[in-house]
Design an enzyme around this catalytic site. Structure first.
Site, PDB file in Angstrom:
ATOM      1  N   PRO A 105      20.959  21.578 -31.066  1.00 18.78           N
ATOM      2  CA  PRO A 105      21.861  21.808 -32.194  1.00 18.78           C
ATOM      3  C   PRO A 105      23.149  21.018 -31.997  1.00 18.78           C
ATOM      4  O   PRO A 105      23.581  20.818 -30.867  1.00 18.78           O
ATOM      5  CB  PRO A 105      22.136  23.307 -32.136  1.00 18.78           C
ATOM      6  CG  PRO A 105      21.831  23.715 -30.748  1.00 18.78           C
ATOM      7  CD  PRO A 105      20.796  22.761 -30.222  1.00 18.78           C
ATOM      8  N   GLU A 106      23.727  20.552 -33.083  1.00 13.21           N
ATOM      9  CA  GLU A 106      25.007  19.853 -32.980  1.00 13.21           C
ATOM     10  C   GLU A 106      26.120  20.776 -33.479  1.00 13.21           C
ATOM     11  O   GLU A 106      25.867  21.893 -33.910  1.00 13.21           O
ATOM     12  CB  GLU A 106      24.946  18.533 -33.749  1.00 13.21           C
ATOM     13  CG  GLU A 106      23.903  17.592 -33.126  1.00 13.21           C
ATOM     14  CD  GLU A 106      24.240  16.121 -33.283  1.00 13.21           C
ATOM     15  OE1 GLU A 106      25.428  15.776 -33.363  1.00 13.21           O
ATOM     16  OE2 GLU A 106      23.305  15.316 -33.327  1.00 13.21           O
TER      17      GLU A 106
END
Ligand SMILES: [Zn+2]
Length: 286
Positions: free
Chosen positions: A2-3
């Site tokens: 995930p960013e």
């Protein structure tokens, strides 16, 4: 992985559904999920019990839940497949449920950490005076942090003697920028990923930072409805902003600005996507 925008969406969901609630008990269903807590699963659960959760915080891709009056926080490592879910107590256990946290209030929801591949987990840490879990004290502020110092970043960038995409992914310079957002911001700023940082002018640095913030805010806006429901979720697929990408994953497709096919190059065990016309490669000097 995930960013930052996905992690921020989860943080907002937790703020809405979990903040200010007192832990009744924590149940560790898989030891591996708390392996970073060296004192073990029972100790982990004991230390949460009876404490109120403060406002969930984030720096870059790191997310933590402060435990009020303890000077400690629960740090969530989402890894490749970790999810924090807020579920009705009556909801069936997920197949890969690893940790369950119940609360003392009358609300019918509990917090669940679900992780198929168990690379992620939860751990408890002392806070620094800044309120940061001590293990992430070395992580730089992220570009959405109001206290991020653009000027200091510019000087650090010039001193670093590296290339721009490496710098964007260097968590000691700037945190939360992953491979996808680096490619997107560089495309918007028309900067080639291998441009040396030593030659960056202040306007160029500020232009790039502006684009980094824009792509992240656009992703946050696109994901903004997903935390409106009871189901708070994050995973590595990050599907909700895929369709708005301009560079990443678009090999061979026409650049949305000039029509030149987007190229992909192997880069540090990953890929870099760029437009060879809009983002000219730096001249090699000997
Ligand atoms: Zn182009």
């Amino acid at each position: 992985m995930p960013e930052l925008p996905e992690v921020e969406v989860v943080r907002r969901g937790l703020e809405r559904w979990v903040a200010h609630r007192t832990v009744a008990d924590a149940e560790v269903l898989h030891q591996r999920a708390v392996r970073r807590h060296l004192a073990g699963a029972d100790d982990f659960a004991d230390r949460l019990k009876g404490h109120r959760i403060g406002v969930p915080s984030r720096r870059g891709k790191y997310l933590w839940l402060p435990l009020e009056d303890t000077g400690q926080s629960v740090l969530a490592h989402l890894g490749m497949s970790g999810q924090l879910l807020v579920q009705p107590q009556s909801a069936r256990d997920e197949k890969h449920l690893r940790v369950r946290v119940r609360f003392t209030d009358a609300l019918d929801t509990e917090l669940r950490f679900v992780d198929q591949r168990t690379f992620g987990g939860l751990s408890l840490h002392d806070n620094t005076p800044d309120g940061l879990p001590d293990v992430i004290a070395h992580i730089a502020r992220d570009p959405l942090d109001p206290l991020f110092d653009d000027e200091a970043f510019h000087h650090a960038l010039r001193r670093k003697r590296t290339t721009i995409k490496r710098a964007l992914l260097d968590q000691s310079l700037i945190s939360g920028v992953g491979n996808i957002y680096a490619d997107e911001a560089l495309w918007r700023a028309r900067i080639h990923y291998e441009r040396p940082t030593a030659g960056f002018t202040r306007p160029r640095t500020l232009l790039l930072l502006g684009h980094v913030r824009d792509v992240m805010n656009a992703a946050l806006t696109a994901g903004g409805t997903s935390f409106d429901s009871l189901y708070v979720n994050v995973n590595g697929e990050s599907g909700y902003f895929d369709r708005s990408l301009d560079a990443y994953g678009r090999e061979g497709l026409p650049c949305r600005r000039c029509g030149t096919p987007v190229r992909r190059r192997a880069w540090m065990n990953r890929s870099s996507y760029f437009c060879p016309s809009c983002q000219r490669a730096p001249r090699v000097t000997s």
